[in-house]
Scaffold this motif. Structure first.
Motif, PDB file in Angstrom:
ATOM      1  N   UNK A 193      84.531 -53.196  21.293  1.00 16.26           N
ATOM      2  CA  UNK A 193      84.345 -53.892  20.028  1.00 16.26           C
ATOM      3  C   UNK A 193      82.893 -53.829  19.567  1.00 16.26           C
ATOM      4  N   UNK A 194      82.728 -53.794  18.246  1.00 15.28           N
ATOM      5  CA  UNK A 194      81.428 -53.478  17.650  1.00 15.28           C
ATOM      6  C   UNK A 194      80.326 -54.433  18.079  1.00 15.28           C
ATOM      7  N   UNK A 195      80.625 -55.711  18.184  1.00 11.28           N
ATOM      8  CA  UNK A 195      79.596 -56.685  18.534  1.00 11.28           C
ATOM      9  C   UNK A 195      79.026 -56.437  19.926  1.00 11.28           C
ATOM     10  N   UNK A 196      79.869 -55.928  20.831  1.00 10.95           N
ATOM     11  CA  UNK A 196      79.393 -55.604  22.176  1.00 10.95           C
ATOM     12  C   UNK A 196      78.590 -54.307  22.175  1.00 10.95           C
ATOM     13  N   UNK A 197      79.039 -53.323  21.406  1.00 17.91           N
ATOM     14  CA  UNK A 197      78.304 -52.064  21.326  1.00 17.91           C
ATOM     15  C   UNK A 197      76.937 -52.277  20.684  1.00 17.91           C
ATOM     16  N   UNK A 198      76.863 -53.166  19.691  1.00 14.69           N
ATOM     17  CA  UNK A 198      75.569 -53.512  19.094  1.00 14.69           C
ATOM     18  C   UNK A 198      74.642 -54.123  20.143  1.00 14.69           C
ATOM     19  N   UNK A 199      75.170 -55.069  20.899  1.00 10.11           N
ATOM     20  CA  UNK A 199      74.367 -55.732  21.939  1.00 10.11           C
ATOM     21  C   UNK A 199      73.903 -54.725  22.980  1.00 10.11           C
ATOM     22  N   UNK A 200      74.772 -53.789  23.340  1.00 11.22           N
ATOM     23  CA  UNK A 200      74.410 -52.758  24.309  1.00 11.22           C
ATOM     24  C   UNK A 200      73.233 -51.925  23.829  1.00 11.22           C
ATOM     25  N   UNK A 201      73.202 -51.626  22.534  1.00 12.42           N
ATOM     26  CA  UNK A 201      72.106 -50.819  21.994  1.00 12.42           C
ATOM     27  C   UNK A 201      70.769 -51.534  22.127  1.00 12.42           C
ATOM     28  N   UNK A 202      70.756 -52.843  21.918  1.00 14.69           N
ATOM     29  CA  UNK A 202      69.514 -53.599  22.091  1.00 14.69           C
ATOM     30  C   UNK A 202      69.023 -53.519  23.536  1.00 14.69           C
ATOM     31  N   UNK A 203      69.954 -53.485  24.480  1.00 10.12           N
ATOM     32  CA  UNK A 203      69.583 -53.377  25.890  1.00 10.12           C
ATOM     33  C   UNK A 203      69.066 -51.982  26.204  1.00 10.12           C
ATOM     34  N   UNK A 204      69.775 -50.965  25.744  1.00 18.10           N
ATOM     35  CA  UNK A 204      69.395 -49.588  26.056  1.00 18.10           C
ATOM     36  C   UNK A 204      68.104 -49.160  25.386  1.00 18.10           C
ATOM     37  N   UNK A 205      67.789 -49.751  24.242  1.00 13.65           N
ATOM     38  CA  UNK A 205      66.570 -49.368  23.529  1.00 13.65           C
ATOM     39  C   UNK A 205      65.313 -49.576  24.357  1.00 13.65           C
ATOM     40  N   UNK A 206      65.376 -50.464  25.343  1.00  9.33           N
ATOM     41  CA  UNK A 206      64.207 -50.755  26.172  1.00  9.33           C
ATOM     42  C   UNK A 206      64.355 -50.206  27.587  1.00  9.33           C
ATOM     43  N   UNK A 265      64.920 -57.508  26.205  1.00  7.19           N
ATOM     44  CA  UNK A 265      63.564 -57.659  26.749  1.00  7.19           C
ATOM     45  C   UNK A 265      63.605 -58.193  28.175  1.00  7.19           C
ATOM     46  N   UNK A 266      64.501 -59.129  28.443  1.00  7.28           N
ATOM     47  CA  UNK A 266      64.620 -59.655  29.805  1.00  7.28           C
ATOM     48  C   UNK A 266      65.032 -58.557  30.783  1.00  7.28           C
ATOM     49  N   UNK A 267      65.912 -57.658  30.322  1.00  4.38           N
ATOM     50  CA  UNK A 267      66.439 -56.610  31.192  1.00  4.38           C
ATOM     51  C   UNK A 267      65.542 -55.385  31.266  1.00  4.38           C
ATOM     52  N   UNK A 276      64.157 -66.530  31.594  1.00  4.01           N
ATOM     53  CA  UNK A 276      63.783 -66.346  32.993  1.00  4.01           C
ATOM     54  C   UNK A 276      63.524 -64.901  33.360  1.00  4.01           C
ATOM     55  N   UNK A 277      62.651 -64.723  34.330  1.00  3.44           N
ATOM     56  CA  UNK A 277      62.243 -63.394  34.797  1.00  3.44           C
ATOM     57  C   UNK A 277      63.323 -62.792  35.685  1.00  3.44           C
ATOM     58  N   UNK A 278      63.695 -61.553  35.384  1.00  2.36           N
ATOM     59  CA  UNK A 278      64.713 -60.854  36.174  1.00  2.36           C
ATOM     60  C   UNK A 278      64.125 -59.748  37.041  1.00  2.36           C
ATOM     61  N   UNK A 279      62.800 -59.711  37.165  1.00  2.00           N
ATOM     62  CA  UNK A 279      62.162 -58.636  37.921  1.00  2.00           C
ATOM     63  C   UNK A 279      62.581 -58.627  39.386  1.00  2.00           C
ATOM     64  N   UNK A 280      62.986 -59.768  39.912  1.00  2.00           N
ATOM     65  CA  UNK A 280      63.399 -59.832  41.323  1.00  2.00           C
ATOM     66  C   UNK A 280      64.594 -58.925  41.616  1.00  2.00           C
ATOM     67  N   UNK A 281      65.377 -58.590  40.573  1.00  2.00           N
ATOM     68  CA  UNK A 281      66.536 -57.727  40.793  1.00  2.00           C
ATOM     69  C   UNK A 281      66.133 -56.329  41.251  1.00  2.00           C
TER      70      UNK A 281
END
Length: 235
Positions: free
Chosen positions: A57-70, A42-44, A205-210
């Motif tokens: 490794x699976x735990x990183x690929x899982x985390x990546x999916x949460x990022x890509x879903x949005x 959500x932050x990203x 924290x808000x990352x919109x400044x990026x």
């Protein structure tokens, strides 16, 4: 200059049980870890990412999916083996409480540059391969998408600490001073003269400044005026 967002995977069952998972198979995010990864996603979501690269490794690929879903488009996540977890060798799968009794433990804490895990790799090798991979990928994303490119690398605690130590100009022996929590986001830009570390270990924290940051490679004398999100009005 491109900007890399270093994201650690969310909490796993092994993290919760105090086990050094290493490269073991079947280590997945627990419910808290899934919630942490979803919050990082959500932050990203406000940042137009040009790519997401993951440890295999699976735990990183899982985390990546949460990022890509949005993210718009949700492209596939390429795997980068050089940002995988440290090879802890014979230490893998053991309880941290037991490892703390090993003669090597204080060396890991105080002189990691001298550490070679029994049956595994050295911490110096871990840092060298991961830093080289991040710098190589960063240059490739900038060449393809321009100096405003922002991308994500999803990796592991010791890997991200080692990359941050390099960016900060710290000797590897000092990298235990850096903390990188589950699903935290750290921000590094690699300029022509030096890296710039914008943030470490953030979980809010808000990352919109990026999306509208100043691309100058010079450090502002006196600290500068800080970042502005796209919707903010400058005085």
């Amino acid at each position: 200059m491109a900007t890399v967002l270093l994201v650690r995977h969310g909490r796993t069952t092994a993290n919760a049980d105090g086990i050094l998972a290493g490269r073991a198979d079947g280590i997945r995010l627990d419910q808290i870890g899934q919630d942490q990864a979803a919050r990082a996603g959500k932050r990203l979501a406000v940042v137009p990412l040009v790519g997401v690269v993951s440890s295999p490794l699976e735990r990183c690929r899982q985390t990546s999916e949460f990022i890509l879903n949005l993210q718009t488009g949700s492209p596939a996540v390429p795997v980068e083996h050089d940002i995988t977890e440290c090879d802890y060798g014979d230490w893998q799968g053991r309880a941290l409480g037991d490892l703390a009794k090993e003669a090597l433990w204080p060396v890991v804490q105080n002189q990691p540059s001298a550490v070679v895990f029994p049956g595994g790799e050295s911490m110096a090798t871990m840092q060298a391969r991961s830093v080289a991979a991040i710098r190589r990928l960063d240059a490739a994303f900038e060449a393809e998408h321009g100096p405003g490119a922002v991308w994500v690398a999803v990796s592991h605690g010791d890997i991200i600490k080692a990359i941050l130590a390099d960016a900060l100009g710290m000797h590897l022996d000092l990298f235990q001073r850096i903390n990188v929590g589950p699903a935290s986001i750290s921000i590094v830009s690699y300029g022509t003269s030096r890296p710039t570390v914008h943030a470490t270990n953030t979980d809010s924290g808000d990352l919109a400044w990026l999306a509208a940051r100043d691309l100058t490679t010079d450090a502002p004398v006196g600290g500068g005026a800080g970042h502005h999100a796209p919707h903010e009005q400058r005085a």
